[in-house]
Design an enzyme around this catalytic site. Sequence first.
Site, PDB file in Angstrom:
ATOM      1  N   HIS A 139       1.077  -1.296   0.156  1.00 28.96           N
ATOM      2  CA  HIS A 139       0.080   0.172   0.010  1.00 28.96           C
ATOM      3  C   HIS A 139       0.443   1.220   0.132  1.00 28.96           C
ATOM      4  O   HIS A 139       1.638   1.300   1.131  1.00 28.96           O
ATOM      5  CB  HIS A 139      -0.688  -0.126   1.402  1.00 28.96           C
ATOM      6  N   HIS A 148      12.476  -0.861 -12.982  1.00 30.93           N
ATOM      7  CA  HIS A 148      12.487  -2.612 -12.879  1.00 30.93           C
ATOM      8  C   HIS A 148      12.150  -3.342 -11.306  1.00 30.93           C
ATOM      9  O   HIS A 148      13.298  -2.583 -10.508  1.00 30.93           O
ATOM     10  CB  HIS A 148      14.078  -2.958 -13.500  1.00 30.93           C
TER      11      HIS A 148
HETATM   12  C1  LIG Z   1      24.733  -6.414  -7.098  1.00 27.76           C
HETATM   13  C2  LIG Z   1      25.129  -6.952  -7.849  1.00 27.76           C
HETATM   14  C3  LIG Z   1      24.728  -5.738  -8.967  1.00 27.76           C
HETATM   15  C4  LIG Z   1      26.684  -6.860  -8.607  1.00 27.76           C
HETATM   16  O1  LIG Z   1      26.783  -6.955  -9.047  1.00 27.76           O
HETATM   17  P1  LIG Z   1      28.717  -6.921  -9.949  1.00 27.76           P
HETATM   18  O2  LIG Z   1      28.879  -5.040  -9.780  1.00 27.76           O
HETATM   19  O3  LIG Z   1      28.806  -7.156 -11.582  1.00 27.76           O
HETATM   20  O4  LIG Z   1      29.108  -7.598  -8.665  1.00 27.76           O
HETATM   21  P2  LIG Z   1      30.131  -8.760  -9.118  1.00 27.76           P
HETATM   22  O5  LIG Z   1      29.296  -9.760  -9.704  1.00 27.76           O
HETATM   23  O6  LIG Z   1      31.298  -8.008  -9.352  1.00 27.76           O
HETATM   24  O7  LIG Z   1      30.168  -9.245  -7.529  1.00 27.76           O
HETATM   25  C5  LIG Z   1      30.959  -8.180  -6.571  1.00 27.76           C
HETATM   26  C6  LIG Z   1      31.403  -9.015  -5.165  1.00 27.76           C
HETATM   27  O8  LIG Z   1      30.209  -9.223  -4.650  1.00 27.76           O
HETATM   28  C7  LIG Z   1      29.376 -10.049  -4.019  1.00 27.76           C
HETATM   29  N1  LIG Z   1      27.837  -9.860  -4.524  1.00 27.76           N
HETATM   30  C8  LIG Z   1      27.135  -9.927  -5.475  1.00 27.76           C
HETATM   31  N2  LIG Z   1      26.162  -9.616  -5.624  1.00 27.76           N
HETATM   32  C9  LIG Z   1      26.304 -10.422  -4.765  1.00 27.76           C
HETATM   33  C10 LIG Z   1      24.648  -9.478  -4.212  1.00 27.76           C
HETATM   34  N3  LIG Z   1      23.888 -10.175  -5.099  1.00 27.76           N
HETATM   35  N4  LIG Z   1      24.563 -10.045  -2.434  1.00 27.76           N
HETATM   36  C11 LIG Z   1      25.804 -10.547  -2.161  1.00 27.76           C
HETATM   37  N5  LIG Z   1      26.356 -10.176  -2.423  1.00 27.76           N
HETATM   38  C12 LIG Z   1      26.902 -10.209  -3.984  1.00 27.76           C
HETATM   39  C13 LIG Z   1      29.781 -11.094  -4.622  1.00 27.76           C
HETATM   40  O9  LIG Z   1      30.234 -12.283  -4.527  1.00 27.76           O
HETATM   41  C14 LIG Z   1      31.801 -10.348  -4.904  1.00 27.76           C
HETATM   42  O10 LIG Z   1      32.054 -10.679  -3.633  1.00 27.76           O
HETATM   43  P3  LIG Z   1      33.592 -11.839  -3.985  1.00 27.76           P
HETATM   44  O11 LIG Z   1      33.986 -10.138  -4.236  1.00 27.76           O
HETATM   45  O12 LIG Z   1      33.383 -11.443  -2.238  1.00 27.76           O
HETATM   46  O13 LIG Z   1      33.809 -12.215  -5.046  1.00 27.76           O
HETATM   47  C15 LIG Z   1      24.438  -8.053  -8.809  1.00 27.76           C
HETATM   48  O14 LIG Z   1      25.119  -8.652  -8.392  1.00 27.76           O
HETATM   49  C16 LIG Z   1      23.228  -8.857  -8.868  1.00 27.76           C
HETATM   50  O15 LIG Z   1      22.718  -8.887  -7.894  1.00 27.76           O
HETATM   51  N6  LIG Z   1      22.137  -8.283  -9.691  1.00 27.76           N
HETATM   52  C17 LIG Z   1      21.242  -8.022 -10.099  1.00 27.76           C
HETATM   53  C18 LIG Z   1      20.149  -9.247 -10.424  1.00 27.76           C
HETATM   54  C19 LIG Z   1      18.188  -9.041 -11.033  1.00 27.76           C
HETATM   55  O16 LIG Z   1      17.729  -8.576 -10.171  1.00 27.76           O
HETATM   56  N7  LIG Z   1      18.748  -9.520 -12.259  1.00 27.76           N
HETATM   57  C20 LIG Z   1      16.655  -9.655 -12.488  1.00 27.76           C
HETATM   58  C21 LIG Z   1      17.011 -10.203 -13.694  1.00 27.76           C
HETATM   59  S1  LIG Z   1      15.104 -10.150 -14.649  1.00 27.76           S
END
Ligand SMILES: CC(C)(COP(=O)(O)OP(=O)(O)OC[C@H]1O[C@@H](n2cnc3c(N)ncnc32)[C@H](O)[C@@H]1OP(=O)(O)O)[C@@H](O)C(=O)NCCC(=O)NCCS
Length: 209
Positions: A139, A148
């Site tokens: 709400h 998104h």
């Molecule tokens: C948060 C996010 C944007 C980070 O992406 P990034 O900047 O490319 O980060 P990386 O993949 O390089 O990861 C960096 C570190 O953060 C950690 N990490 C990444 N995403 C994380 C998350 N969601 N929660 C906790 N830790 C996360 C990784 O394990 C990595 O840790 P390390 O350095 O200890 O190995 C991405 O992981 C994410 O969650 N994206 C959202 C995906 C989504 O919503 N998809 C929808 C599809 S419809």
Amino acid sequence: MKPVIILGAGGHAKVLLDALLSSERKVIGLTDFDKKKWGSLVNGVPVLGGDEVVFSYNTDEIELVNGMGSVGSMNKRKNIYEYFKNKAYLFSNVIHPSAIVSSNAVLANGVQLLPGCIVNAGAFIGDNSIVNTRASIDHDVSIGSHVHIAPGVTISGGVTIDDCTHIGTGAIVIQGVHIGSNVIIGAGAVVVKDIPDNCKAYGVPAREV
Ligand SMILES: CC(C)(COP(=O)(O)OP(=O)(O)OC[C@H]1O[C@@H](n2cnc3c(N)ncnc32)[C@H](O)[C@@H]1OP(=O)(O)O)[C@@H](O)C(=O)NCCC(=O)NCCS
């Protein structure tokens, strides 16, 4: 209702096509920049060509659906929406028949509500925003434009989310929090306090990185 063209023929577009067909909406076709897809069928509907196909229809003959998904930056999705809007084309709202939407919620233009999502009383969803599969918007939540809300997200009551922000799959946002614009909230995060503009935050509790 006017027939529609979906801009894009990838995964997000497929889900939108299902939603449109199950609402008995006439879909003329999809577009895609990838020439290899031209002439192929998606669920029986043809990929017509590139986005320029739109210009063979007058602005009052058709409506558009933004088929571009996003997993981070919302810029491409925003640009395509604004490009065609500036040329006077209208974007349809797409509401899957299984979405539960309060009669007291307000939807702007080009809003996409996907299977099983819930939009509760007093919520506002801005232009070109997606509430993806099984996400819930409680709400009095206010969601800006080009946002998104990814699958399975839970947004509690009274939250505000500004333009061009992505809330990652399965994240939880507690009541009353304000999330700024151009923010990416990571998948599975639990947001317990306000998040400023132009940043990335993830984890439990979510911290800015
Ligand atoms: C948060 C996010 C944007 C980070 O992406 P990034 O900047 O490319 O980060 P990386 O993949 O390089 O990861 C960096 C570190 O953060 C950690 N990490 C990444 N995403 C994380 C998350 N969601 N929660 C906790 N830790 C996360 C990784 O394990 C990595 O840790 P390390 O350095 O200890 O190995 C991405 O992981 C994410 O969650 N994206 C959202 C995906 C989504 O919503 N998809 C929808 C599809 S419809």
